[in-house]
Design a protein around this motif. Sequence first.
Motif, PDB file in Angstrom:
ATOM      1  N   PHE A 296      -4.612  11.892  -1.016  1.00  0.00           N
ATOM      2  CA  PHE A 296      -4.391  10.536  -0.527  1.00  0.00           C
ATOM      3  C   PHE A 296      -4.124   9.515  -1.623  1.00  0.00           C
ATOM      4  CE2 PHE A 296      -7.240  12.570   2.629  1.00  0.00           C
ATOM      5  CZ  PHE A 296      -6.392  12.525   3.725  1.00  0.00           C
ATOM      6  N   GLY A 297      -4.077   9.944  -2.872  1.00  0.00           N
ATOM      7  CA  GLY A 297      -3.900   8.991  -3.948  1.00  0.00           C
ATOM      8  C   GLY A 297      -5.153   8.156  -4.120  1.00  0.00           C
ATOM      9  N   ALA A 298      -4.982   6.927  -4.600  1.00  0.00           N
ATOM     10  CA  ALA A 298      -6.118   6.019  -4.725  1.00  0.00           C
ATOM     11  C   ALA A 298      -6.572   5.645  -3.317  1.00  0.00           C
ATOM     12  CB  ALA A 298      -5.712   4.775  -5.513  1.00  0.00           C
ATOM     13  N   PHE A 299      -7.848   5.882  -3.015  1.00  0.00           N
ATOM     14  CA  PHE A 299      -8.306   5.786  -1.625  1.00  0.00           C
ATOM     15  C   PHE A 299      -9.811   5.593  -1.607  1.00  0.00           C
ATOM     16  CE2 PHE A 299      -9.022   7.483   2.709  1.00  0.00           C
ATOM     17  CZ  PHE A 299      -7.904   6.978   3.373  1.00  0.00           C
ATOM     18  N   SER A 300     -10.303   4.711  -0.751  1.00  0.00           N
ATOM     19  CA  SER A 300     -11.750   4.552  -0.583  1.00  0.00           C
ATOM     20  C   SER A 300     -12.228   5.515   0.492  1.00  0.00           C
ATOM     21  CB  SER A 300     -12.101   3.114  -0.207  1.00  0.00           C
ATOM     22  OG  SER A 300     -11.849   2.245  -1.295  1.00  0.00           O
ATOM     23  N   TYR A 301     -13.253   6.306   0.176  1.00  0.00           N
ATOM     24  CA  TYR A 301     -13.708   7.364   1.073  1.00  0.00           C
ATOM     25  C   TYR A 301     -14.999   7.064   1.815  1.00  0.00           C
ATOM     26  CZ  TYR A 301     -10.179  10.561  -0.716  1.00  0.00           C
ATOM     27  OH  TYR A 301      -8.987  11.155  -1.028  1.00  0.00           O
ATOM     28  N   GLY A 302     -15.763   6.091   1.335  1.00  0.00           N
ATOM     29  CA  GLY A 302     -17.052   5.833   1.965  1.00  0.00           C
ATOM     30  C   GLY A 302     -17.280   4.346   2.170  1.00  0.00           C
ATOM     31  N   THR A 303     -18.254   4.015   3.015  1.00  0.00           N
ATOM     32  CA  THR A 303     -18.577   2.616   3.270  1.00  0.00           C
ATOM     33  C   THR A 303     -20.086   2.398   3.362  1.00  0.00           C
ATOM     34  OG1 THR A 303     -18.174   3.066   5.626  1.00  0.00           O
ATOM     35  CG2 THR A 303     -16.461   1.862   4.451  1.00  0.00           C
ATOM     36  N   TYR A 304     -20.480   1.163   3.102  1.00  0.00           N
ATOM     37  CA  TYR A 304     -21.822   0.684   3.411  1.00  0.00           C
ATOM     38  C   TYR A 304     -21.859   0.338   4.893  1.00  0.00           C
ATOM     39  CZ  TYR A 304     -23.224  -0.228  -1.500  1.00  0.00           C
ATOM     40  OH  TYR A 304     -23.579  -0.127  -2.821  1.00  0.00           O
ATOM     41  N   VAL A 305     -22.924   0.737   5.579  1.00  0.00           N
ATOM     42  CA  VAL A 305     -23.066   0.389   6.994  1.00  0.00           C
ATOM     43  C   VAL A 305     -24.400  -0.315   7.239  1.00  0.00           C
ATOM     44  CG1 VAL A 305     -21.690   2.411   7.661  1.00  0.00           C
ATOM     45  CG2 VAL A 305     -24.196   2.536   7.736  1.00  0.00           C
ATOM     46  N   LEU A 306     -24.402  -1.187   8.264  1.00  0.00           N
ATOM     47  CA  LEU A 306     -25.612  -1.832   8.744  1.00  0.00           C
ATOM     48  C   LEU A 306     -25.640  -1.704  10.252  1.00  0.00           C
ATOM     49  CD1 LEU A 306     -24.427  -3.942   6.282  1.00  0.00           C
ATOM     50  CD2 LEU A 306     -26.705  -4.863   6.694  1.00  0.00           C
TER      51      LEU A 306
ATOM     52  N   GLU B  60      -8.235  -0.336   7.255  1.00  0.00           N
ATOM     53  CA  GLU B  60      -8.353   0.395   8.519  1.00  0.00           C
ATOM     54  C   GLU B  60      -7.993   1.867   8.370  1.00  0.00           C
ATOM     55  OE1 GLU B  60      -6.340  -0.010  12.931  1.00  0.00           O
ATOM     56  OE2 GLU B  60      -7.342  -1.761  12.056  1.00  0.00           O
ATOM     57  N   ARG B  61      -6.996   2.163   7.549  1.00  0.00           N
ATOM     58  CA  ARG B  61      -6.546   3.553   7.412  1.00  0.00           C
ATOM     59  C   ARG B  61      -7.639   4.453   6.839  1.00  0.00           C
ATOM     60  NH1 ARG B  61      -3.944   5.390   2.429  1.00  0.00           N
ATOM     61  NH2 ARG B  61      -4.470   3.993   0.719  1.00  0.00           N
ATOM     62  N   GLU B  62      -8.592   3.861   6.097  1.00  0.00           N
ATOM     63  CA  GLU B  62      -9.658   4.645   5.494  1.00  0.00           C
ATOM     64  C   GLU B  62     -10.628   5.199   6.535  1.00  0.00           C
ATOM     65  OE1 GLU B  62      -9.400   1.833   1.511  1.00  0.00           O
ATOM     66  OE2 GLU B  62     -11.073   1.616   2.921  1.00  0.00           O
ATOM     67  N   LEU B  63     -10.663   4.606   7.696  1.00  0.00           N
ATOM     68  CA  LEU B  63     -11.427   5.143   8.826  1.00  0.00           C
ATOM     69  C   LEU B  63     -10.513   5.876   9.794  1.00  0.00           C
ATOM     70  CD1 LEU B  63     -13.606   1.992   9.160  1.00  0.00           C
ATOM     71  CD2 LEU B  63     -14.576   4.264   8.882  1.00  0.00           C
ATOM     72  N   GLN B  64      -9.304   5.345   9.998  1.00  0.00           N
ATOM     73  CA  GLN B  64      -8.372   5.957  10.942  1.00  0.00           C
ATOM     74  C   GLN B  64      -8.000   7.376  10.530  1.00  0.00           C
ATOM     75  OE1 GLN B  64      -7.296   4.418  13.905  1.00  0.00           O
ATOM     76  NE2 GLN B  64      -6.732   6.550  14.295  1.00  0.00           N
ATOM     77  N   THR B  65      -7.902   7.617   9.222  1.00  0.00           N
ATOM     78  CA  THR B  65      -7.563   8.962   8.725  1.00  0.00           C
ATOM     79  C   THR B  65      -8.506  10.011   9.293  1.00  0.00           C
ATOM     80  OG1 THR B  65      -6.598   8.138   6.666  1.00  0.00           O
ATOM     81  CG2 THR B  65      -7.437  10.401   6.639  1.00  0.00           C
ATOM     82  N   TRP B  66      -9.812   9.695   9.337  1.00  0.00           N
ATOM     83  CA  TRP B  66     -10.800  10.681   9.783  1.00  0.00           C
ATOM     84  C   TRP B  66     -10.923  10.703  11.310  1.00  0.00           C
ATOM     85  CZ3 TRP B  66     -10.528  13.367   5.882  1.00  0.00           C
ATOM     86  CH2 TRP B  66     -10.398  12.780   4.622  1.00  0.00           C
ATOM     87  N   ILE B  67     -10.600   9.600  11.965  1.00  0.00           N
ATOM     88  CA  ILE B  67     -10.499   9.633  13.424  1.00  0.00           C
ATOM     89  C   ILE B  67      -9.381  10.592  13.825  1.00  0.00           C
ATOM     90  CG2 ILE B  67      -9.876   8.287  15.476  1.00  0.00           C
ATOM     91  CD1 ILE B  67     -11.213   5.877  14.157  1.00  0.00           C
ATOM     92  N   ASP B  68      -8.232  10.454  13.175  1.00  0.00           N
ATOM     93  CA  ASP B  68      -7.096  11.344  13.478  1.00  0.00           C
ATOM     94  C   ASP B  68      -7.462  12.795  13.209  1.00  0.00           C
ATOM     95  OD1 ASP B  68      -5.669   9.051  14.053  1.00  0.00           O
ATOM     96  OD2 ASP B  68      -4.611   9.013  12.129  1.00  0.00           O
ATOM     97  N   TRP B  69      -8.202  13.044  12.124  1.00  0.00           N
ATOM     98  CA  TRP B  69      -8.602  14.404  11.767  1.00  0.00           C
ATOM     99  C   TRP B  69      -9.483  14.996  12.857  1.00  0.00           C
ATOM    100  CZ3 TRP B  69     -12.699  17.592  10.800  1.00  0.00           C
ATOM    101  CH2 TRP B  69     -12.495  18.682   9.977  1.00  0.00           C
ATOM    102  N   LEU B  70     -10.441  14.209  13.345  1.00  0.00           N
ATOM    103  CA  LEU B  70     -11.368  14.677  14.380  1.00  0.00           C
ATOM    104  C   LEU B  70     -10.656  14.908  15.701  1.00  0.00           C
ATOM    105  CD1 LEU B  70     -14.350  12.368  13.430  1.00  0.00           C
ATOM    106  CD2 LEU B  70     -14.355  14.860  13.293  1.00  0.00           C
ATOM    107  N   VAL B  71      -9.649  14.084  15.995  1.00  0.00           N
ATOM    108  CA  VAL B  71      -8.852  14.295  17.209  1.00  0.00           C
ATOM    109  C   VAL B  71      -8.078  15.602  17.097  1.00  0.00           C
ATOM    110  CG1 VAL B  71      -6.886  13.439  18.546  1.00  0.00           C
ATOM    111  CG2 VAL B  71      -8.666  11.845  17.802  1.00  0.00           C
ATOM    112  N   ARG B  72      -7.450  15.834  15.945  1.00  0.00           N
ATOM    113  CA  ARG B  72      -6.705  17.078  15.747  1.00  0.00           C
ATOM    114  C   ARG B  72      -7.610  18.295  15.849  1.00  0.00           C
ATOM    115  NH1 ARG B  72      -4.538  14.409  11.238  1.00  0.00           N
ATOM    116  NH2 ARG B  72      -5.622  15.843   9.829  1.00  0.00           N
ATOM    117  N   ASN B  73      -8.863  18.139  15.433  1.00  0.00           N
ATOM    118  CA  ASN B  73      -9.817  19.247  15.459  1.00  0.00           C
ATOM    119  C   ASN B  73     -10.474  19.439  16.819  1.00  0.00           C
ATOM    120  OD1 ASN B  73      -9.633  20.297  12.883  1.00  0.00           O
ATOM    121  ND2 ASN B  73     -11.817  20.178  12.524  1.00  0.00           N
ATOM    122  N   GLY B  74     -10.167  18.550  17.746  1.00  0.00           N
ATOM    123  CA  GLY B  74     -10.747  18.650  19.074  1.00  0.00           C
ATOM    124  C   GLY B  74     -12.153  18.115  19.177  1.00  0.00           C
ATOM    125  N   GLU B  75     -12.603  17.363  18.166  1.00  0.00           N
ATOM    126  CA  GLU B  75     -13.957  16.819  18.186  1.00  0.00           C
ATOM    127  C   GLU B  75     -14.018  15.408  18.752  1.00  0.00           C
ATOM    128  OE1 GLU B  75     -16.581  17.672  14.891  1.00  0.00           O
ATOM    129  OE2 GLU B  75     -15.043  18.927  13.975  1.00  0.00           O
TER     130      GLU B  75
END
Length: 364
Positions: free
Chosen positions: A229-239, A310-325
Amino acid sequence: MPGRLKPRVPNRPLRSVVTALVAAVVLLLCACGAGGEATETADGKTVLRYQGWSGKVGFHELAADLGYYDKVQLEWVGDTTSGPQDIQSAATGEIEFGSAFNGAVVKLNAAGAPITSVLSSYGADAAEYTGYYVLENSPIRSARDLIGKKVGMNTLGAHHEFLTREWLAQQGLTPEEIKTVQLAVVPPVNTEQALREGQIDVATLNSVQRETALERGGIRPLFTDRDLFGAFSYGTYVLRDDFIAANPEAVRDFVQGTARAIRWTQTRPRDEVVARFTDIINKRGRAESVDAIRYWRSSGIPVPGAVVAERELQTWIDWLVRNGELDEGEIVAGDLYTNEYNPYANGTYPADGGPDGQASAGAK
């Protein structure tokens, strides 16, 4: 501003290590409501409990040391070794904030935990990344060579598993072929040794483990997360959403201070950052080593002030959809994060401003 005060009910169960404990999380939230109540200090500051990482300095810890907080005070309650566990603790109210890989954040959200991402926490940039290494003389040269082979990583259901499976898919392996690649949990301190002794075929290495292994030589990268993904943020702080709703000024102070600390590391010389981290570890008295800090290379966050994209979260949503999860449309990335509190998102602080992350003239 996001403010989901009630746990969302997942459409169907998710199949992953990350969400194995989510049912208990959601039940606890429903039973006791987690609540948005916050403890205050004698001088009126909101106490934010958190888990640390041995031998490491979190950006929030740096922010506190730099004096970037006005309305909050941090309280360390112990260490963790798992991002998914960290955000589960935040979801259940054991701590006020946590940080994890965005794929884990998406899964916890999808399972009904009312949490929101407010700030990027780690990623890959020009100097920091995760590599997937093989021995120099290994016959493994391509994704297809991994069929039936073993990849060692620190935990399943998080960053390293997602990236491995994503790379295999991008390289053309079928779902059935990907299933033959064995994923083995190996403690980070033992991963290099396991590779050199032939216990695994690929070692997932980053930070100090990557740098020391490269110093010893005899290994080469098969691929890196930066390749994907090149330069990319992979994690976030959550509350928790209820905490955000009940304590907006404390949340704003936490985010602005942490964002400024991240920007400080992005603009200061590496040696200065390492020296500051070393001093913080020495001062906090947790009986931990500072050896790993000298291998620090960068924040790993490619965006000024850790603004979430947004793409930093959307990427993994798309991955989970492709995986059937996940079902298509079950989760919307825009609902999972907010940049409202980040001064680098609203222009309060210039992204290319002063090296100390201070506000521009006239800004508060």
